[in-house]
Scaffold this motif. Structure first.
Motif, PDB file in Angstrom:
ATOM      1  N   ASN A   1       0.976  -1.340   0.115  1.00  0.00           N
ATOM      2  CA  ASN A   1      -0.159  -0.023  -0.038  1.00  0.00           C
ATOM      3  C   ASN A   1       0.802   1.396   0.092  1.00  0.00           C
ATOM      4  N   ALA A   2       1.893   1.206   0.660  1.00  0.00           N
ATOM      5  CA  ALA A   2       2.854   2.372   0.943  1.00  0.00           C
ATOM      6  C   ALA A   2       3.502   2.816  -0.511  1.00  0.00           C
ATOM      7  N   VAL A   3       4.104   1.554  -1.168  1.00  0.00           N
ATOM      8  CA  VAL A   3       4.626   1.740  -2.339  1.00  0.00           C
ATOM      9  C   VAL A   3       3.603   2.252  -3.533  1.00  0.00           C
ATOM     10  N   LEU A   4       2.395   1.831  -3.469  1.00  0.00           N
ATOM     11  CA  LEU A   4       1.443   2.129  -4.412  1.00  0.00           C
ATOM     12  C   LEU A   4       0.968   3.602  -4.293  1.00  0.00           C
ATOM     13  N   ARG A   5       0.977   4.295  -2.944  1.00  0.00           N
ATOM     14  CA  ARG A   5       0.840   5.499  -2.699  1.00  0.00           C
ATOM     15  C   ARG A   5       2.056   6.396  -3.312  1.00  0.00           C
ATOM     16  N   ALA A   6       3.289   5.845  -3.423  1.00  0.00           N
ATOM     17  CA  ALA A   6       4.470   6.479  -3.591  1.00  0.00           C
ATOM     18  C   ALA A   6       4.636   6.658  -5.039  1.00  0.00           C
ATOM     19  N   GLN A   7       4.011   5.348  -5.803  1.00  0.00           N
ATOM     20  CA  GLN A   7       3.996   5.473  -7.202  1.00  0.00           C
ATOM     21  C   GLN A   7       2.943   6.702  -7.776  1.00  0.00           C
ATOM     22  N   GLU A   8       2.146   6.995  -7.090  1.00  0.00           N
ATOM     23  CA  GLU A   8       1.087   8.074  -7.406  1.00  0.00           C
ATOM     24  C   GLU A   8       1.395   9.459  -7.151  1.00  0.00           C
ATOM     25  N   LEU A   9       2.381   9.434  -6.114  1.00  0.00           N
ATOM     26  CA  LEU A   9       2.988  10.780  -5.877  1.00  0.00           C
ATOM     27  C   LEU A   9       4.232  10.946  -6.747  1.00  0.00           C
ATOM     28  N   VAL A  10       4.866  10.051  -7.108  1.00  0.00           N
ATOM     29  CA  VAL A  10       6.228  10.311  -8.020  1.00  0.00           C
ATOM     30  C   VAL A  10       5.326  10.730  -9.297  1.00  0.00           C
ATOM     31  N   THR A  11       4.607   9.940  -9.961  1.00  0.00           N
ATOM     32  CA  THR A  11       3.924  10.259 -11.065  1.00  0.00           C
ATOM     33  C   THR A  11       3.441  11.902 -11.067  1.00  0.00           C
ATOM     34  N   SER A  12       2.794  12.050 -10.100  1.00  0.00           N
ATOM     35  CA  SER A  12       2.280  13.681  -9.937  1.00  0.00           C
ATOM     36  C   SER A  12       3.142  14.681  -9.724  1.00  0.00           C
ATOM     37  N   VAL A  13       4.434  14.333  -9.648  1.00  0.00           N
ATOM     38  CA  VAL A  13       5.731  15.307  -9.446  1.00  0.00           C
ATOM     39  C   VAL A  13       5.821  16.197 -10.541  1.00  0.00           C
ATOM     40  N   LEU A  14       5.787  15.806 -11.877  1.00  0.00           N
ATOM     41  CA  LEU A  14       6.013  16.632 -12.867  1.00  0.00           C
ATOM     42  C   LEU A  14       4.641  17.408 -13.302  1.00  0.00           C
ATOM     43  N   ASN A  15       3.399  17.234 -12.701  1.00  0.00           N
ATOM     44  CA  ASN A  15       2.310  18.033 -13.005  1.00  0.00           C
ATOM     45  C   ASN A  15       2.510  19.503 -12.842  1.00  0.00           C
ATOM     46  N   ALA A  16       1.985  20.348 -13.661  1.00  0.00           N
ATOM     47  CA  ALA A  16       2.193  21.702 -13.521  1.00  0.00           C
ATOM     48  C   ALA A  16       1.518  22.161 -12.161  1.00  0.00           C
ATOM     49  N   SER A  17       0.583  21.626 -11.937  1.00  0.00           N
ATOM     50  CA  SER A  17      -0.072  22.263 -10.415  1.00  0.00           C
ATOM     51  C   SER A  17       1.038  21.987  -9.354  1.00  0.00           C
ATOM     52  N   ASN A  18       1.855  20.768  -9.436  1.00  0.00           N
ATOM     53  CA  ASN A  18       2.900  20.597  -8.295  1.00  0.00           C
ATOM     54  C   ASN A  18       4.228  21.357  -8.613  1.00  0.00           C
ATOM     55  N   SER A  19       4.202  22.330  -9.319  1.00  0.00           N
ATOM     56  CA  SER A  19       5.409  22.985  -9.786  1.00  0.00           C
ATOM     57  C   SER A  19       5.793  24.022  -8.687  1.00  0.00           C
ATOM     58  N   THR A  20       4.875  24.592  -7.954  1.00  0.00           N
ATOM     59  CA  THR A  20       5.003  25.539  -6.929  1.00  0.00           C
ATOM     60  C   THR A  20       6.017  24.863  -5.668  1.00  0.00           C
ATOM     61  N   GLU A  21       6.567  25.989  -5.172  1.00  0.00           N
ATOM     62  CA  GLU A  21       7.346  25.493  -3.937  1.00  0.00           C
ATOM     63  C   GLU A  21       6.364  24.709  -2.704  1.00  0.00           C
ATOM     64  N   GLU A  22       5.212  25.068  -2.604  1.00  0.00           N
ATOM     65  CA  GLU A  22       4.299  24.547  -1.813  1.00  0.00           C
ATOM     66  C   GLU A  22       3.890  23.306  -2.285  1.00  0.00           C
ATOM     67  N   GLY A  23       3.829  22.903  -3.610  1.00  0.00           N
ATOM     68  CA  GLY A  23       3.070  21.649  -4.126  1.00  0.00           C
ATOM     69  C   GLY A  23       4.370  20.695  -3.959  1.00  0.00           C
ATOM     70  N   ARG A  24       5.730  21.038  -4.342  1.00  0.00           N
ATOM     71  CA  ARG A  24       6.721  20.362  -4.282  1.00  0.00           C
ATOM     72  C   ARG A  24       7.036  19.864  -2.754  1.00  0.00           C
ATOM     73  N   GLU A  25       6.831  20.588  -1.760  1.00  0.00           N
ATOM     74  CA  GLU A  25       7.010  20.291  -0.400  1.00  0.00           C
ATOM     75  C   GLU A  25       5.998  19.331   0.197  1.00  0.00           C
ATOM     76  N   ALA A  26       4.600  19.550  -0.251  1.00  0.00           N
ATOM     77  CA  ALA A  26       3.797  18.559   0.106  1.00  0.00           C
ATOM     78  C   ALA A  26       3.846  17.264  -0.320  1.00  0.00           C
ATOM     79  N   ILE A  27       4.363  17.147  -1.554  1.00  0.00           N
ATOM     80  CA  ILE A  27       4.682  15.638  -2.075  1.00  0.00           C
ATOM     81  C   ILE A  27       6.198  15.312  -1.228  1.00  0.00           C
ATOM     82  N   ALA A  28       6.936  16.088  -0.968  1.00  0.00           N
ATOM     83  CA  ALA A  28       8.036  15.558  -0.322  1.00  0.00           C
ATOM     84  C   ALA A  28       7.885  15.292   0.968  1.00  0.00           C
ATOM     85  N   THR A  29       6.717  15.858   1.849  1.00  0.00           N
ATOM     86  CA  THR A  29       6.593  15.543   3.098  1.00  0.00           C
ATOM     87  C   THR A  29       5.901  14.096   3.218  1.00  0.00           C
ATOM     88  N   GLU A  30       4.795  13.922   2.291  1.00  0.00           N
ATOM     89  CA  GLU A  30       4.319  12.485   2.013  1.00  0.00           C
ATOM     90  C   GLU A  30       5.126  11.292   1.731  1.00  0.00           C
TER      91      GLU A  30
END
Length: 304
Positions: free
Chosen positions: A85-114
């Motif tokens: 389950n943890a790796v599944l969630r990590a795969q989702e987060l990694v895939t979302s890293v390059l989305n434009a909506s996550n290009s902000t510092e806040e977006g990247r930090e949220a992904i990094a934290t999780e």
């Protein structure tokens, strides 16, 4: 042939003693419910009982091993489920890293934290202990924490070994009681801990632009895919081992019932037969006593 008084007394007393012994034996058999009171009563049956008792003891030990092993494999399966389950969630987060909506510092930090939280969770799984305080995924080095972060290099390393602890569950069958963290999380040249740690570091590095994360994301995706595949393979293996244990346990239970039946046939008393034997011995004893009493009253006997 003439018998002396001493000879006649000896014959009669021996006969009564034999009958008395037979009656006492029948009483003891019915009291205990067992046909054999001592090995000499049935030497062949005694050997059979010894062999059957030994087999029953072996089966009991195998059943105990299976029970303990089932608990260990169940715990391993639970940790694999959590890792999956943890790796599944990590795969989702990694895939979302390059989305434009996550290009902000806040977006990247949220992904990094999780992702950082997922990394901690996976390390905790790899360093899980059983109720006895032994590390589950350290191979045979159960007192050594398997996954540690080297303070000098900042890299996660595996400190256990690759050995599996084999448990005998049948006369000619053993099943491993453990899986190792290196086989699950460090297999195929990938290392999910360092991969995620590097990605978290890159996400939090403001000098790395969004486009520059491509290499880190590609590496993370590859390693996550490999880890997921490994987890599923190990999970399948553990599930197969638990199924095998269920079948073996069923076979042991059947064999134990059959052995109990055989033990009963050799050991248990046939009460109808025992009562008949006791009545025969009592009748013989009474007849001997009466005969002896009459012979003693004969005048010729008295004169001899």
């Amino acid at each position: 042939m003439r018998l002396s008084t001493a000879q006649l007394n000896s014959v009669m007393l021996t006969s009564m003693q034999t009958s008395t012994t037979g009656v006492n034996k029948s009483f003891m058999q019915m009291s205990s419910g067992e046909r054999m009171l001592k090995p000499s009563d049935d030497p062949l049956g005694s050997v059979q009982l010894m062999m059957l008792d030994r087999e029953q003891a072996n089966i009991s030990q195998f059943q105990k091993n299976i029970s303990n092993l089932e608990a260990q494999l169940g715990q391993t399966e639970s940790h694999l489920d959590a890792s999956n389950n943890a790796v599944l969630r990590a795969q989702e987060l990694v895939t979302s890293v390059l989305n434009a909506s996550n290009s902000t510092e806040e977006g990247r930090e949220a992904i990094a934290t999780e992702l950082d939280s997922i990394l901690d969770q996976l390390v905790d799984v790899a360093n899980s202990k059983n109720p006895n305080g032994d590390y589950i995924f350290a191979g045979t080095q159960t007192d050594t924490q398997p996954v540690v972060k080297d303070p000098a290099t900042g890299k996660y390393t595996y400190m256990g070994n690759s050995d599996q602890r084999m448990v005998q569950v049948a006369e000619s069958m053993t099943i491993p009681s453990n899986q190792t963290a290196d086989a699950i999380f460090f297999s195929g040249g990938s290392d999910i801990f360092n991969t995620l740690d590097q990605l978290v570091t890159d996400l939090r590095d403001p000098s790395i632009e969004q486009g520059g994360l491509t290499a880190s994301v590609t590496s993370a995706r590859s390693n996550l895919d490999t880890t997921m595949s490994t987890i599923n393979q190990v999970w399948t293996d553990v599930g197969g081992q638990r199924n095998a244990l269920a079948r073996i346990e069923g076979s042991h239970a059947d064999n134990k019932l059959l052995n109990n039946k055989l033990i009963g046939e050799v050991k248990d008393l046939d009460y109808s037969e025992a009562i008949l034997e006791m009545n025969t011995q009592m009748a013989a004893l009474q007849a001997t006593q009466m005969t002896y009493s009459k012979i003693q009253n004969l005048s010729l006997f008295k004169l001899m």
